[in-house]
Design a protein around this motif. Structure first.
Motif, PDB file in Angstrom:
ATOM      1  N   LEU A 120       0.818  -1.215   0.000  1.00  0.00           N
ATOM      2  CA  LEU A 120       0.000   0.000   0.000  1.00  0.00           C
ATOM      3  C   LEU A 120       0.851   1.264   0.000  1.00  0.00           C
ATOM      4  CD1 LEU A 120      -2.785  -1.030   2.535  1.00  0.00           C
ATOM      5  CD2 LEU A 120      -2.906  -1.010   0.043  1.00  0.00           C
ATOM      6  N   GLY A 121       2.185   1.102   0.010  1.00  0.00           N
ATOM      7  CA  GLY A 121       3.053   2.269   0.078  1.00  0.00           C
ATOM      8  C   GLY A 121       2.873   3.205  -1.097  1.00  0.00           C
ATOM      9  N   THR A 122       2.702   2.657  -2.297  1.00  0.00           N
ATOM     10  CA  THR A 122       2.572   3.513  -3.473  1.00  0.00           C
ATOM     11  C   THR A 122       1.281   4.323  -3.463  1.00  0.00           C
ATOM     12  OG1 THR A 122       1.674   1.593  -4.641  1.00  0.00           O
ATOM     13  CG2 THR A 122       4.004   2.046  -4.943  1.00  0.00           C
ATOM     14  N   TRP A 123       0.281   3.885  -2.700  1.00  0.00           N
ATOM     15  CA  TRP A 123      -0.983   4.624  -2.659  1.00  0.00           C
ATOM     16  C   TRP A 123      -0.841   5.976  -1.972  1.00  0.00           C
ATOM     17  CZ3 TRP A 123      -5.434   3.751  -5.185  1.00  0.00           C
ATOM     18  CH2 TRP A 123      -5.582   2.515  -5.782  1.00  0.00           C
ATOM     19  N   PHE A 124       0.196   6.127  -1.148  1.00  0.00           N
ATOM     20  CA  PHE A 124       0.387   7.414  -0.489  1.00  0.00           C
ATOM     21  C   PHE A 124       0.689   8.513  -1.505  1.00  0.00           C
ATOM     22  CE2 PHE A 124       0.785   4.721   3.202  1.00  0.00           C
ATOM     23  CZ  PHE A 124       0.286   5.503   4.219  1.00  0.00           C
ATOM     24  N   ARG A 125       1.174   8.127  -2.685  1.00  0.00           N
ATOM     25  CA  ARG A 125       1.452   9.124  -3.709  1.00  0.00           C
ATOM     26  C   ARG A 125       0.174   9.636  -4.366  1.00  0.00           C
ATOM     27  NH1 ARG A 125       5.906   6.401  -7.493  1.00  0.00           N
ATOM     28  NH2 ARG A 125       4.531   4.598  -7.227  1.00  0.00           N
ATOM     29  N   ALA A 126      -0.968   8.986  -4.083  1.00  0.00           N
ATOM     30  CA  ALA A 126      -2.226   9.399  -4.697  1.00  0.00           C
ATOM     31  C   ALA A 126      -2.916  10.523  -3.930  1.00  0.00           C
ATOM     32  CB  ALA A 126      -3.167   8.196  -4.808  1.00  0.00           C
ATOM     33  N   ILE A 127      -2.385  10.911  -2.784  1.00  0.00           N
ATOM     34  CA  ILE A 127      -3.008  11.975  -1.993  1.00  0.00           C
ATOM     35  C   ILE A 127      -2.796  13.321  -2.681  1.00  0.00           C
ATOM     36  CG2 ILE A 127      -2.972  13.155   0.235  1.00  0.00           C
ATOM     37  CD1 ILE A 127      -2.125  10.567   1.519  1.00  0.00           C
ATOM     38  N   SER A 128      -3.819  14.134  -2.675  1.00  0.00           N
ATOM     39  CA  SER A 128      -3.773  15.437  -3.339  1.00  0.00           C
ATOM     40  C   SER A 128      -2.595  16.274  -2.842  1.00  0.00           C
ATOM     41  CB  SER A 128      -5.082  16.195  -3.076  1.00  0.00           C
ATOM     42  OG  SER A 128      -4.958  17.538  -3.467  1.00  0.00           O
ATOM     43  N   PRO A 129      -1.783  16.838  -3.752  1.00  0.00           N
ATOM     44  CA  PRO A 129      -0.663  17.683  -3.327  1.00  0.00           C
ATOM     45  C   PRO A 129      -1.093  18.877  -2.487  1.00  0.00           C
ATOM     46  CG  PRO A 129      -0.450  17.102  -5.646  1.00  0.00           C
ATOM     47  CD  PRO A 129      -1.813  16.640  -5.210  1.00  0.00           C
ATOM     48  N   SER A 130      -2.282  19.421  -2.756  1.00  0.00           N
ATOM     49  CA  SER A 130      -2.742  20.567  -1.968  1.00  0.00           C
ATOM     50  C   SER A 130      -3.018  20.162  -0.524  1.00  0.00           C
ATOM     51  CB  SER A 130      -4.001  21.175  -2.593  1.00  0.00           C
ATOM     52  OG  SER A 130      -5.017  20.205  -2.714  1.00  0.00           O
ATOM     53  N   VAL A 131      -3.485  18.921  -0.303  1.00  0.00           N
ATOM     54  CA  VAL A 131      -3.693  18.435   1.065  1.00  0.00           C
ATOM     55  C   VAL A 131      -2.352  18.250   1.761  1.00  0.00           C
ATOM     56  CG1 VAL A 131      -4.597  16.551   2.470  1.00  0.00           C
ATOM     57  CG2 VAL A 131      -5.864  17.321   0.471  1.00  0.00           C
ATOM     58  N   VAL A 132      -1.380  17.679   1.042  1.00  0.00           N
ATOM     59  CA  VAL A 132      -0.044  17.485   1.616  1.00  0.00           C
ATOM     60  C   VAL A 132       0.576  18.823   1.984  1.00  0.00           C
ATOM     61  CG1 VAL A 132       2.281  16.615   1.174  1.00  0.00           C
ATOM     62  CG2 VAL A 132       0.303  15.369   0.314  1.00  0.00           C
TER      63      VAL A 132
END
Length: 504
Positions: A120-132
């Motif tokens: 599931l590590g690669t799924w963290f890249r799917a989070i919106s950059p604006s949220v990050v």
């Protein structure tokens, strides 16, 4: 006669070949020393800001180097206690006590290992950059708001409201008390040194600006015998915070379980976002996200057994590692060894550092997390994304990190759903016919607009409703169109509906 040239294949390391070649050893050794010099004040500062003994911060840095540094995942990333987790740690220690910290960190490490093994590590890249970016900005705001109090010689209040409410008293104390004036002077001096050091020649900048600021301000404080609070240092072994049986009993409480999940998710996101940034800075092997998540989990599991601070991959140390010329993982492993050697042989050196100076380092770290230039650019170019960013950061400041991040994610998902549900409606009228053509995505989010257009069509005319160019027609819109067409037909109107090939 033609000769086919084969592309050269990378040489495989044989069983007797050195793991770290001699030709890169010098570069890695030099980089490890530079990263070590950056890590010392940051490990100490994060521990102080988190409200735990200084030794626990250094212990996390040691584990980050000697354990995570050896594991597969990333090549250039350096792990240790992160400024972004100080808010979480301070809150957890305040609610559950220092004894429960090890249980929370260990639990979060095990969760990270499960996430990594589940790929599931690669799924963290799917989070919106604006949220990050909003999450990092919110952490930066909380960090700055909290660390202005140690500059004035006061303990920081617990809640955001009391921090804001206490600012007038902080200003009075800072101006009127000798400790406040001394702390302010040292903090400003440290910030000025770090700012000016960025303009120094590249050869001089091999010495980290943070280290120079700490050394210079500590010397000034000692030379003039300034009445400021300084770091308290004890034995590394005596500071071990191994979880007790009573602490393990807290594991069944919902609050502790919530803290474990929060630590795991935030630490994982910060580590993997850091990996994405660091990978753009070098041409060495790129990060394997799932393996890196397992490595971070293993490090946090060991930190939990020792009762130390939680760790993440830290962008400041990682960037320093790349810029200092590191070639292999050896540099980050050696940096952990230097930390261990330092705390064993020279722990008394830390007792000369004023806490106001460490607060200045964290204020600078918080300011970097804000990234105001990117925020301004986002406001100009993508206002909806900027809204998500500001909402996330503001909610974190007003409530806590988990609620703020989840709020930002929810709003980002809603925004994305609205963006991908754009629907165009074009109508052509003549004396006896009406042709209506729909385009885009017809989802339940656009159902009110679709029905408004259909209900405004004149009665008594033949209606041809063309949906063949619609990319997606969900069941809600399909049933609404069928119901509208049936009503029209019952009123002696002729209706033709051309549906897309596939209805979702």
């Amino acid at each position: 006669m033609t000769t086919q040239l084969e592309s050269p294949r990378p040489a495989r390391r044989g069983p007797g070949a050195p793991r770290w070649p001699k030709e890169t050893f010098g570069a890695d050794l030099g980089a490890s020393l530079v990263v070590f010099l950056v890590a010392v004040p940051l490990c100490v500062g994060v521990a102080v800001a988190s409200g735990v003994p200084v030794e626990l911060g250094i212990l996390t840095g040691i584990v980050g180097g000697l354990v995570v540094g050896l594991l597969p995942g990333s090549t250039m990333q350096v792990s240790g206690p992160a400024a972004g987790l100080t808010v979480l740690v301070a809150s957890a220690v305040d609610q559950h006590g220092l004894a429960a910290l090890g249980v929370i960190v260990l639990g979060s490490g095990l969760v990270q290992i499960v996430l990594g093994l589940s790929r599931l590590g690669t799924w963290f890249r799917a989070i919106s950059p604006s949220v990050v970016q909003g999450m990092l900005a919110g952490i930066g705001l909380v960090l700055i708001l909290g660390q202005i109090y140690p500059v004035g010689g006061l303990a920081q209040p617990e809640s955001t409201w009391t921090k804001f409410a206490g600012i007038p008293d902080l200003l009075v104390t800072t101006v009127t008390s000798p400790a406040g004036r001394s702390g302010l002077l040292l903090a400003v001096l440290a910030l000025v040194i770090m700012a000016l050091w960025k303009k120094a020649p590249a050869q001089l900048r091999l010495v980290p600006g943070a280290l120079l600021a700490v050394v210079a301000t500590s010397a000034v404080a000692a030379l003039f015998a300034m009445p400021v609070q300084k770091v308290e240092v004890g034995s590394l072994l005596s500071a071990l915070n191994v979880p007790t049986a009573a602490a393990w009993g807290e594991l069944a409480t919902p609050a502790v379980l919530g803290s474990i999940l929060t630590f795991a998710l935030i630490a994982s996101a910060e580590s993997l976002f850091s990996a994405a940034a660091v990978d753009r800075m070098h041409d060495r092997p790129k990060t394997q996200y799932n393996k890196e998540l397992v490595a971070q989990g293993a490090g946090n599991t060991i930190c939990g057994l020792l009762g130390a601070l939680p760790m993440t991959a830290v962008i400041v140390r990682s960037a320093t590692n790349v810029q200092a010329g590191a070639k292999t993982k050896l540099s980050r492993i050696l940096h952990g060894f230097w930390l261990l050697l330092f705390v064993m042989l020279l722990p008394g050196v830390l007792a000369f550092i004023p806490t106001a100076v460490l607060a200045a380092l964290l204020i600078q770290a918080g300011w970097k997390l804000l990234e105001l230039r990117q925020v301004v650019t986002l406001v100009r170019e993508h206002r909806s994304e900027a809204f998500v960013l500001v909402l996330t950061a503001g909610t974190i400041l007003a409530t806590d990190l988990l609620i703020g991040t989840l709020t930002g994610l929810a709003v980002a998902i809603i925004k994305t759903a609205i963006d991908v549900s754009r629907l165009s409606v074009r109508a052509e009228h003549d004396d006896e016919h009406v042709r209506v053509e729909l385009g885009g995505n017809a989802t339940f989010l656009r159902l009110p607009r679709l029905l408004d257009h259909l209900e405004q069509l004149p009665t008594g005319k033949h209606v041809h409703l063309d949906l063949t160019t619609v990319r997606h027609l969900d069941r809600a819109c399909y049933q609404a169109v069928e119901h509208w067409a049936a009503q029209r037909r019952r009123g002696n109107c002729t209706v033709e509906v051309a549906l897309p090939a596939r209805v979702g």
